[in-house]
Design an enzyme around this catalytic site. Sequence first.
Site, mmCIF file in Angstrom:
data_model
loop_
_atom_site.group_PDB
_atom_site.id
_atom_site.type_symbol
_atom_site.label_atom_id
_atom_site.label_comp_id
_atom_site.label_asym_id
_atom_site.label_seq_id
_atom_site.Cartn_x
_atom_site.Cartn_y
_atom_site.Cartn_z
ATOM 1 N N ASP A 258 0.900 -1.271 0.118
ATOM 2 C CA ASP A 258 0.063 -0.100 -0.059
ATOM 3 C C ASP A 258 0.762 1.283 -0.217
ATOM 4 O O ASP A 258 1.672 1.561 1.130
ATOM 5 C CB ASP A 258 -0.874 -0.041 1.121
ATOM 6 C CG ASP A 258 -1.987 1.066 1.319
ATOM 7 O OD1 ASP A 258 -1.735 2.084 0.586
ATOM 8 O OD2 ASP A 258 -2.870 0.998 2.136
ATOM 9 N N ASP A 269 -2.879 6.723 -4.143
ATOM 10 C CA ASP A 269 -2.809 5.737 -3.172
ATOM 11 C C ASP A 269 -3.283 4.589 -3.851
ATOM 12 O O ASP A 269 -4.365 4.360 -3.942
ATOM 13 C CB ASP A 269 -3.904 6.273 -2.282
ATOM 14 C CG ASP A 269 -4.104 5.265 -0.813
ATOM 15 O OD1 ASP A 269 -3.500 4.479 -0.741
ATOM 16 O OD2 ASP A 269 -4.933 5.792 -0.047
ATOM 17 N N HIS A 352 -12.208 6.422 0.445
ATOM 18 C CA HIS A 352 -12.119 7.781 1.305
ATOM 19 C C HIS A 352 -11.797 8.659 0.216
ATOM 20 O O HIS A 352 -11.306 8.615 -1.102
ATOM 21 C CB HIS A 352 -10.795 7.743 2.136
ATOM 22 C CG HIS A 352 -9.571 7.401 1.766
ATOM 23 N ND1 HIS A 352 -8.638 8.175 1.095
ATOM 24 C CD2 HIS A 352 -8.983 6.289 1.850
ATOM 25 C CE1 HIS A 352 -7.426 7.470 0.715
ATOM 26 N NE2 HIS A 352 -8.040 6.283 1.231
ATOM 27 N N GLU A 413 -6.727 -1.850 -3.883
ATOM 28 C CA GLU A 413 -7.204 -0.439 -3.902
ATOM 29 C C GLU A 413 -6.585 0.189 -5.160
ATOM 30 O O GLU A 413 -5.783 0.167 -5.681
ATOM 31 C CB GLU A 413 -6.473 0.247 -2.653
ATOM 32 C CG GLU A 413 -6.757 1.597 -2.683
ATOM 33 C CD GLU A 413 -6.128 2.269 -1.408
ATOM 34 O OE1 GLU A 413 -6.387 3.496 -1.004
ATOM 35 O OE2 GLU A 413 -4.988 1.900 -0.915
#
Length: 439
Positions: A258, A269, A352, A413
Site C-alpha cells: 500500500d 494511493d 475515502h 485499492e
Amino acid sequence: MSITAAEYRSRREQLMAKIGQGTAIFRSAPLSVMHHDVEHPFRQDSDFYYLTGFNESQAVAVLAPHHKEHRFILFVQPKDLEKETWTGYRVGVEQAKDQFGADVVYPIAEFNEKLPQYLKDADRIYYHLGRDKAFNNTILQHWQNFIAIYPKRGRGPIAIEDTNPTFHPQRQVKSPAEIELVRKATAISVEAHNRAMAFAKEGLYEYQVQAEIEHTFRLQGGLGPAYPSIVASGANACILHYIENNRQLQNGDLLLIDAGCCYDYYNGDITRTFPIGGKFTKHQQAIYELVLAAQLKAIEEVKPGKPYNEFHDIAVCVLVQGLLDFGLLQGNLEEIIKEEKYKPFYMHRTGHWLGLDVHDAGVYQQGEDTWQNLQPGHILTVEPGIYIAPNIKPAEGQPEVPEEWRGIGVRIEDDLLVTPQGHEVLTAGVPKSVQEICY
C-alpha cells in the site's frame, strides 16, 4: 503542471463570497522536530497551501472580504541572511506581496498588532481550532478582547465558526489543474508498484521493496511517499497500518503493498497484493478472488448522483456472501451485515476522498441517514479487503477460523475520478487479475 496564481486567487474569492462579513484565519503548519535541532522535512498545512501556494512555516493568511483596502493579508517571516544560511531561503515580506498576490504583507512578529484592524468590522471569526494550542489561544484571546468591548461598540466578531464546513466542500471538487496533478501522482505510483512487483522475490526484505518504490517516487519528480509505505508480507498483511517493513520475504507469502506518491502536494494511493513465487495457495486465491470481485462490483457503483455509501455497501455484501460460502461466517447475510459480525475480517470502510490530503477534506454524510452524492470532480479510493489474522477472534456466535485460512491478508485499492459519464480508474495500469499477477 502547477496551480496558477489566478486559480489561487479564484479559490480565495470563492471562500470570501461565502464568509461575507466574517474574517477567516489560516495558520501555516508548524515545524516538526526530528531530533534535537534537526526538523523533519516541512509539509505545509493543506488548507493554507490550497488558498495561498505559500510553502513556508511561521506564516498566517487572513481573508477579510469586508475590509476597504486589504482583503487578502499575509504574515510571513522576514528575510534574515544569517538564518537563511542555515535553513534555506525565505521569500520575505517584500517579495511575498507580488509573488502570492496579497493586498498587504506584514512580518509575522506584527500579527497580534495588525490583526484587530481586520476583525473590528467582522461579524464572526472563521478559524479551525487545530493542534497548535498556542495559536488557538492567540485567536481566542483576540475574540475575547472584542467580546469585552462589544457592549460599547455594538459591532465586532461575537462568534467563532469552524472554517471546515464552509470551506472544505470547495476543496472536495477538484479543478482541472488539480486533476492533472493527481494524474501525475497516480502515474508515478503506478510505475512504482509495477517496479515493485517485478522486483519482489524470495529472500529480499520488505524494506528493500520499499526502497525500490520510494526510489521511483523521487526519480520521477515526486516529493516522496504520500504516507508511510506499507510493504507487508505474510501475516503482516493483516495489520492495516504495518510500517516496520523488516521481514524477509518467503516463497508462498502474499505481499501486500500500500504505497502512493506525493507530487506537488497531491497524492496517489494504491494497494496491490500478490504471491511471492508467482503462485497462490488454494485458500489465498479464494480470498484474493473474493476481494477482487468485491472491488470490481464496488467500482461499478462509482458514478455521478450515487450516494457515497453505495459502493461500500455492495462491497460488504459481496465479501460477506463469500465468507459465508467459505464457511468462515454462518447465518443470514442481512443479519450478519446489520450486526457487523463480519468486522473481524473487514474492519474499515471501502474508500475515502483523495487529493491534497491522502484522506482528503470533505464530508461523507449530510446527517445520519443522508450520504454525500458523488459528482464530477470527486476523486476517491475503492479498497475492500479481507484480513484473517493468526489470532483472529470471531464475532459472538460465529465459527472458529480453521488454521489453513489464518495469516491471509488481501487488500486491492484503486484511485477513481468521478466523471460526467461515470468514472475513470486512474490507477488501472497496475495489474490485479489472477492471470496477470501469477506466473
